[in-house]
Scaffold this motif. Structure first.
Motif, PDB file in Angstrom:
ATOM      1  N   VAL A  76     -72.072   3.466  88.942  1.00 14.58           N
ATOM      2  CA  VAL A  76     -70.909   2.885  89.619  1.00 14.58           C
ATOM      3  C   VAL A  76     -70.738   1.446  89.149  1.00 14.58           C
ATOM      4  O   VAL A  76     -71.676   0.639  89.219  1.00 14.58           O
ATOM      5  N   LEU A  77     -69.542   1.122  88.669  1.00 17.06           N
ATOM      6  CA  LEU A  77     -69.196  -0.240  88.285  1.00 17.06           C
ATOM      7  C   LEU A  77     -68.203  -0.814  89.282  1.00 17.06           C
ATOM      8  O   LEU A  77     -67.221  -0.150  89.632  1.00 17.06           O
ATOM      9  N   VAL A  78     -68.445  -2.036  89.720  1.00 21.32           N
ATOM     10  CA  VAL A  78     -67.534  -2.762  90.599  1.00 21.32           C
ATOM     11  C   VAL A  78     -67.113  -4.032  89.869  1.00 21.32           C
ATOM     12  O   VAL A  78     -67.939  -4.930  89.654  1.00 21.32           O
ATOM     13  N   TRP A 176     -57.283 -17.683  80.855  1.00 20.67           N
ATOM     14  CA  TRP A 176     -56.744 -17.495  82.202  1.00 20.67           C
ATOM     15  C   TRP A 176     -56.823 -16.034  82.643  1.00 20.67           C
ATOM     16  O   TRP A 176     -56.212 -15.655  83.632  1.00 20.67           O
ATOM     17  N   GLU A 177     -57.570 -15.234  81.950  1.00 20.71           N
ATOM     18  CA  GLU A 177     -57.662 -13.805  82.272  1.00 20.71           C
ATOM     19  C   GLU A 177     -58.815 -13.524  83.237  1.00 20.71           C
ATOM     20  O   GLU A 177     -59.917 -14.059  83.081  1.00 20.71           O
ATOM     21  N   LEU A 178     -58.545 -12.661  84.203  1.00 23.67           N
ATOM     22  CA  LEU A 178     -59.572 -12.148  85.106  1.00 23.67           C
ATOM     23  C   LEU A 178     -59.318 -10.660  85.318  1.00 23.67           C
ATOM     24  O   LEU A 178     -58.191 -10.178  85.162  1.00 23.67           O
ATOM     25  N   PRO A 179     -60.353  -9.924  85.708  1.00 25.99           N
ATOM     26  CA  PRO A 179     -60.124  -8.519  86.041  1.00 25.99           C
ATOM     27  C   PRO A 179     -59.552  -8.370  87.444  1.00 25.99           C
ATOM     28  O   PRO A 179     -59.911  -9.129  88.354  1.00 25.99           O
ATOM     29  N   GLN A 180     -58.666  -7.419  87.612  1.00 28.77           N
ATOM     30  CA  GLN A 180     -58.275  -7.020  88.952  1.00 28.77           C
ATOM     31  C   GLN A 180     -59.446  -6.232  89.551  1.00 28.77           C
ATOM     32  O   GLN A 180     -60.116  -5.491  88.839  1.00 28.77           O
ATOM     33  N   PRO A 181     -59.718  -6.401  90.845  1.00 29.50           N
ATOM     34  CA  PRO A 181     -60.834  -5.669  91.431  1.00 29.50           C
ATOM     35  C   PRO A 181     -60.692  -4.169  91.168  1.00 29.50           C
ATOM     36  O   PRO A 181     -59.612  -3.595  91.334  1.00 29.50           O
ATOM     37  N   ALA A 182     -61.787  -3.558  90.752  1.00 30.87           N
ATOM     38  CA  ALA A 182     -61.755  -2.133  90.426  1.00 30.87           C
ATOM     39  C   ALA A 182     -63.127  -1.531  90.680  1.00 30.87           C
ATOM     40  O   ALA A 182     -64.151  -2.212  90.528  1.00 30.87           O
ATOM     41  N   VAL A 183     -63.137  -0.270  91.074  1.00 32.00           N
ATOM     42  CA  VAL A 183     -64.390   0.477  91.225  1.00 32.00           C
ATOM     43  C   VAL A 183     -64.275   1.739  90.381  1.00 32.00           C
ATOM     44  O   VAL A 183     -63.265   2.436  90.411  1.00 32.00           O
ATOM     45  N   VAL A 197     -58.085   0.775  91.200  1.00 37.22           N
ATOM     46  CA  VAL A 197     -57.809  -0.602  90.807  1.00 37.22           C
ATOM     47  C   VAL A 197     -56.930  -1.242  91.873  1.00 37.22           C
ATOM     48  O   VAL A 197     -55.990  -0.616  92.363  1.00 37.22           O
ATOM     49  N   SER A 198     -57.243  -2.497  92.233  1.00 34.03           N
ATOM     50  CA  SER A 198     -56.525  -3.179  93.313  1.00 34.03           C
ATOM     51  C   SER A 198     -55.839  -4.430  92.774  1.00 34.03           C
ATOM     52  O   SER A 198     -56.478  -5.488  92.683  1.00 34.03           O
ATOM     53  N   PRO A 199     -54.556  -4.349  92.415  1.00 39.34           N
ATOM     54  CA  PRO A 199     -53.860  -5.543  91.921  1.00 39.34           C
ATOM     55  C   PRO A 199     -53.902  -6.710  92.906  1.00 39.34           C
ATOM     56  O   PRO A 199     -53.969  -7.870  92.487  1.00 39.34           O
TER      57      PRO A 199
END
Length: 230
Positions: A76-78, A176-183, A197-199
Motif C-alpha cells: 500500500v502506497l500513501v 512548485w509540483e506536489l502530489p495530490q493525496p492518493a492511496v 486520488v484526492s484533488p
C-alpha cells in the motif's frame, strides 16, 4: 463510531476559519476548488493499471523497489505532500493508527511517499514515531507516472513566497509540483487493485476501504486463510 480522517480534516479547516486571515484562507480554498474543478480523473492511476519498476528512497537510507515491496504479496502506497504539511500531519498518523497494525499483521508493507528529499522528509516519521515506511519519490518520478501531480497556482505561489522561500526550497525539489493525496494498492502481480486520488487535500481516503481492498486481494490469493479486519 470509528475514527474518521475526513472529520479530523474538517476540524482543521474549521480552525482555520476561526484563526486565519480571511484573504489567506480564500487563497487556500480557491486553490483546492480549482484542483477539483480541473481534475482529469482519466489521467489518474486506476485499478487494472500495470506498474512498471520503480525505486523510492527510504528516509533512514537505502531504497525500496517495487520488486521488494510486492515480493510476498500486496503493498500500500500513501502519497502525501511534505513533512510540514498540516493536513499530512493529520493524515499520516491516522493511517499509522488505523492501517499499520492490521497491515503489519498481514505482512503488507505500508509506505508513505512524498517528493521531499529524504533528509527533510524524515522529520514526519520521528515527530509521530511512525513505524510505517516513509520514502522519497525523487523528482516526483512515480507521482508523475501515476498522473497525480499538481502545480501551485499564482496566488498560492505568492502566498508561499510571502511566508518563506517557496515550496521548492521546503521540499528540496526546486519546483512548485506536489502530489495530490492518493492511496494505491499494488498486488504481487504488479497491477493496481485499488486507487483513489484526492484533488482536494482536505478530503482523503478513509482506512476502511483500503483494508477491505487489501483483505479481498489476500483472500483471493489464499482463499483458505481467514483474515479478520481489526
Amino acid at each position: 463510531m470509528s475514527e474518521s480522517l475526513n472529520r479530523l480534516l474538517a476540524e482543521l479547516h474549521a480552525e482555520r476559519e476561526r484563526t486565519w486571515d480571511p484573504a489567506a484562507l480564500q487563497v487556500n480554498v480557491d486553490q483546492r476548488r480549482r484542483l477539483v474543478e480541473e481534475a482529469r480523473p482519466e489521467r489518474f492511476v486506476k485499478a487494472g493499471d500495470r506498474v512498471e519498476p520503480f525505486e523510492l528512497l527510504k528516509v533512514e537510507g537505502g531504497r525500496l523497489t517495487l520488486d521488494a515491496l510486492v515480493a510476498d504479496g500486496p503493498a500500500v502506497l500513501v502519497f502525501f505532500r511534505f513533512a510540514g504539511c498540516p493536513a499530512c500531519n493529520i493524515a499520516i498518523p491516522y493511517y499509522q493508527r488505523n492501517l499499520q497494525p492490521t497491515l503489519h499483521d498481514w505482512g503488507v508493507p505500508l509506505v508513505a511517499v512524498s517528493p521531499q528529499v529524504p533528509e527533510r522528509l524524515g522529520e514526519i516519521k520521528s515527530r509521530h514515531g511512525l513505524t510505517l515506511e516513509v520514502a522519497s519519490d525523487k523528482d516526483n518520478a512515480l507521482g508523475r507516472r501515476f498522473g497525480i501531480l499538481y502545480e501551485f497556482d499564482e496566488p498560492s505561489r505568492r502566498a508561499s513566497l510571502a511566508k518563506g522561500p517557496g515550496i521548492g526550497a521546503v521540499t528540496g525539489t526546486g519546483t512548485w509540483e506536489l502530489p495530490q493525496p492518493a492511496v494505491i494498492v499494488i498486488g504481487r502481480d504488479r497491477r493496481v487493485h485499488f486507487a483513489e486520488v484526492s484533488p482536494d487535500w482536505l478530503v482523503r481516503t478513509e482506512a476502511d476501504p483500503l483494508l477491505e481492498a487489501v483483505q479481498t486481494l489476500l483472500e483471493a490469493a489464499a482463499p483458505n486463510v481467514v483474515r479478520a479486519v481489526r
